[in-house]
Write a protein that holds these residues in place. Structure first.
Motif, PDB file in Angstrom:
ATOM      1  N   GLU A 132       3.403   7.601  -8.419  1.00 55.95           N
ATOM      2  CA  GLU A 132       2.613   8.301  -7.511  1.00 55.95           C
ATOM      3  C   GLU A 132       3.221   9.578  -6.974  1.00 55.95           C
ATOM      4  N   LEU A 133       4.548   9.515  -6.542  1.00 52.57           N
ATOM      5  CA  LEU A 133       5.254  10.421  -6.080  1.00 52.57           C
ATOM      6  C   LEU A 133       5.412  11.659  -6.847  1.00 52.57           C
ATOM      7  N   ARG A 134       5.163  11.675  -8.273  1.00 51.90           N
ATOM      8  CA  ARG A 134       5.235  12.654  -9.021  1.00 51.90           C
ATOM      9  C   ARG A 134       4.372  13.919  -8.646  1.00 51.90           C
ATOM     10  N   ARG A 135       3.246  13.674  -7.865  1.00 53.71           N
ATOM     11  CA  ARG A 135       2.290  14.754  -7.363  1.00 53.71           C
ATOM     12  C   ARG A 135       3.214  15.742  -6.706  1.00 53.71           C
ATOM     13  N   THR A 136       2.970  16.960  -7.181  1.00 54.35           N
ATOM     14  CA  THR A 136       3.780  18.264  -6.271  1.00 54.35           C
ATOM     15  C   THR A 136       2.523  19.102  -5.802  1.00 54.35           C
ATOM     16  N   THR A 137       3.109  20.184  -5.243  1.00 51.70           N
ATOM     17  CA  THR A 137       2.364  21.374  -5.190  1.00 51.70           C
ATOM     18  C   THR A 137       1.877  22.078  -6.239  1.00 51.70           C
ATOM     19  N   ARG A 138       2.495  21.789  -7.488  1.00 54.17           N
ATOM     20  CA  ARG A 138       1.853  22.344  -8.803  1.00 54.17           C
ATOM     21  C   ARG A 138       0.433  21.673  -9.065  1.00 54.17           C
ATOM     22  N   ASP A 139       0.242  20.370  -8.382  1.00 55.47           N
ATOM     23  CA  ASP A 139      -0.875  19.876  -8.569  1.00 55.47           C
ATOM     24  C   ASP A 139      -1.811  19.639  -7.653  1.00 55.47           C
ATOM     25  N   GLU A 140      -1.503  19.656  -6.379  1.00 60.48           N
ATOM     26  CA  GLU A 140      -2.173  19.547  -5.176  1.00 60.48           C
ATOM     27  C   GLU A 140      -2.099  20.999  -4.220  1.00 60.48           C
ATOM     28  N   PRO A 141      -3.251  21.546  -4.159  1.00 63.78           N
ATOM     29  CA  PRO A 141      -2.805  22.902  -3.333  1.00 63.78           C
ATOM     30  C   PRO A 141      -3.031  22.687  -1.870  1.00 63.78           C
ATOM     31  N   ASP A 142      -3.524  21.371  -1.502  1.00 63.99           N
ATOM     32  CA  ASP A 142      -3.595  21.087   0.140  1.00 63.99           C
ATOM     33  C   ASP A 142      -2.216  20.325   0.449  1.00 63.99           C
ATOM     34  N   TYR A 143      -1.399  21.091   0.995  1.00 66.92           N
ATOM     35  CA  TYR A 143      -0.109  20.654   1.396  1.00 66.92           C
ATOM     36  C   TYR A 143      -0.006  19.513   2.219  1.00 66.92           C
ATOM     37  N   ASP A 144      -1.109  19.562   3.460  1.00 69.73           N
ATOM     38  CA  ASP A 144      -1.080  18.383   4.316  1.00 69.73           C
ATOM     39  C   ASP A 144      -1.497  17.283   3.690  1.00 69.73           C
ATOM     40  N   LYS A 145      -2.450  17.404   2.719  1.00 69.06           N
ATOM     41  CA  LYS A 145      -2.998  16.318   2.137  1.00 69.06           C
ATOM     42  C   LYS A 145      -1.894  15.425   1.282  1.00 69.06           C
ATOM     43  N   LEU A 146      -1.163  16.422   0.571  1.00 67.38           N
ATOM     44  CA  LEU A 146      -0.006  15.876  -0.057  1.00 67.38           C
ATOM     45  C   LEU A 146       0.799  15.148   0.597  1.00 67.38           C
ATOM     46  N   MET A 147       1.406  15.793   1.528  1.00 65.34           N
ATOM     47  CA  MET A 147       2.259  15.101   2.364  1.00 65.34           C
ATOM     48  C   MET A 147       1.876  13.875   3.173  1.00 65.34           C
ATOM     49  N   ARG A 148       0.875  13.761   3.623  1.00 69.07           N
ATOM     50  CA  ARG A 148       0.259  12.581   4.394  1.00 69.07           C
ATOM     51  C   ARG A 148       0.338  11.580   3.178  1.00 69.07           C
ATOM     52  N   PHE A 149      -0.030  11.735   1.911  1.00 64.06           N
ATOM     53  CA  PHE A 149      -0.075  10.778   0.877  1.00 64.06           C
ATOM     54  C   PHE A 149       1.305  10.262   0.590  1.00 64.06           C
ATOM     55  N   ARG A 150       2.252  11.387   0.643  1.00 63.31           N
ATOM     56  CA  ARG A 150       3.776  11.006   0.386  1.00 63.31           C
ATOM     57  C   ARG A 150       4.228   9.933   1.657  1.00 63.31           C
ATOM     58  N   LEU A 151       4.081  10.419   2.733  1.00 65.41           N
ATOM     59  CA  LEU A 151       4.487   9.694   3.906  1.00 65.41           C
ATOM     60  C   LEU A 151       3.929   8.058   3.953  1.00 65.41           C
ATOM     61  N   ASP A 152       2.610   8.182   3.672  1.00 62.54           N
ATOM     62  CA  ASP A 152       2.024   6.935   3.491  1.00 62.54           C
ATOM     63  C   ASP A 152       2.583   6.048   2.587  1.00 62.54           C
ATOM     64  N   LEU A 153       2.903   6.468   1.539  1.00 59.87           N
ATOM     65  CA  LEU A 153       3.186   5.616   0.160  1.00 59.87           C
ATOM     66  C   LEU A 153       4.887   5.264   0.901  1.00 59.87           C
ATOM     67  N   LEU A 154       5.678   5.965   1.161  1.00 59.96           N
ATOM     68  CA  LEU A 154       7.085   5.671   1.612  1.00 59.96           C
ATOM     69  C   LEU A 154       6.869   4.580   2.676  1.00 59.96           C
ATOM     70  N   ARG A 155       5.968   4.836   3.589  1.00 58.99           N
ATOM     71  CA  ARG A 155       5.805   3.724   4.654  1.00 58.99           C
ATOM     72  C   ARG A 155       5.505   2.382   4.222  1.00 58.99           C
ATOM     73  N   LYS A 156       4.589   2.210   3.245  1.00 58.46           N
ATOM     74  CA  LYS A 156       4.189   0.905   2.545  1.00 58.46           C
ATOM     75  C   LYS A 156       5.125   0.497   1.773  1.00 58.46           C
ATOM     76  N   ARG A 157       6.021   1.322   1.087  1.00 58.51           N
ATOM     77  CA  ARG A 157       7.214   0.866   0.292  1.00 58.51           C
ATOM     78  C   ARG A 157       8.294   0.359   1.129  1.00 58.51           C
ATOM     79  N   GLY A 158       8.518   0.651   2.448  1.00 57.11           N
ATOM     80  CA  GLY A 158       9.510   0.434   3.101  1.00 57.11           C
ATOM     81  C   GLY A 158      10.607   1.491   2.799  1.00 57.11           C
ATOM     82  N   LEU A 159      10.485   2.680   2.401  1.00 52.10           N
ATOM     83  CA  LEU A 159      11.566   3.671   1.947  1.00 52.10           C
ATOM     84  C   LEU A 159      11.942   4.578   2.973  1.00 52.10           C
TER      85      LEU A 159
END
Length: 213
Positions: A28-55
């Protein structure tokens, strides 16, 4: 005076989040600004995933420390800096970029900052400003600099269109198809040719697919 503004990831270095996705086994972390034009949406997704995985930040930095610039990037940047001044405009973060900047001989970089808790959890991020790349180009133009800009993602389009000249570099087909007025080059030699044309032009107009003058 004419200068060049470049994106970082996908232009000079590999995509950090893709590298971390591969190292961590989290597709899921392969998604970048090449795929998602909404940067805040992309970063919130990344941070939530890091938190859930304990990274933690250190887990990402460990991967970054193994990364190298894209093949030919160091030589390209050296040649470009012999021609004119270069500023890297990136939506990456200070905590990510430092080891990679060393491998590129420390070009000037404007980027953002992560908010990191004492235990290393990445809890938030701070943009230097919204649409920071575009506003950086606008500010440079306000002091009578003429700007060539290049990048590969949705978040580069505003700066390219704000610049006096510019092009896409190795952009995905989806972006190329939606921006057919912009030239898209695939090699550093082609990018240097676009920049040389801009630097040598007698008159500069808006970014128009690399046709400067």
């Amino acid at each position: 005076m004419r200068i060049v503004c470049l994106d970082l990831e996908g232009v000079l270095i590999p995509e950090i989040w893709i590298a971390f996705s591969e190292a961590s086994g989290i597709p899921e972390l392969r998604r970048t600004t090449r795929d998602e034009p909404d940067y805040d949406k992309l970063m919130r997704f990344r941070l939530d995933l890091l938190r859930k995985r304990g990274l933690r930040l250190r887990d990402i930095q460990a991967v970054i420390n193994t990364m190298e610039p894209l093949d030919g990037a160091w030589e390209f940047l050296r040649s470009l800096r012999e021609r004119t001044q270069v500023i890297i405009l990136s939506d990456t973060f200070e905590q990510f970029a430092k080891p990679l900047m060393a491998k590129l001989d420390y070009p000037t970089l404007f980027c953002n900052t992560l908010v990191v808790d004492p235990d290393g959890t990445v809890s938030d991020y701070r943009l230097r400003q919204k649409e920071g790349k575009m506003h950086a180009v606008m500010a440079l133009k306000s002091i009578n600099l003429e700007i060539f800009a290049a990048g590969d993602s949705f978040n580069d389009l505003a700066m390219i269109r704000q610049a006096d000249g510019g092009c896409l570099f190795r952009a995905p087909t989806t972006i190329q198809n939606s921006c057919q007025d912009l030239a898209c080059v695939q090699t550093y030699d082609e990018l240097l040719a676009q920049i040389d044309s801009f630097l040598s032009a007698k008159a500069v107009g808006p970014a128009n697919g690399g046709r400067i003058g």
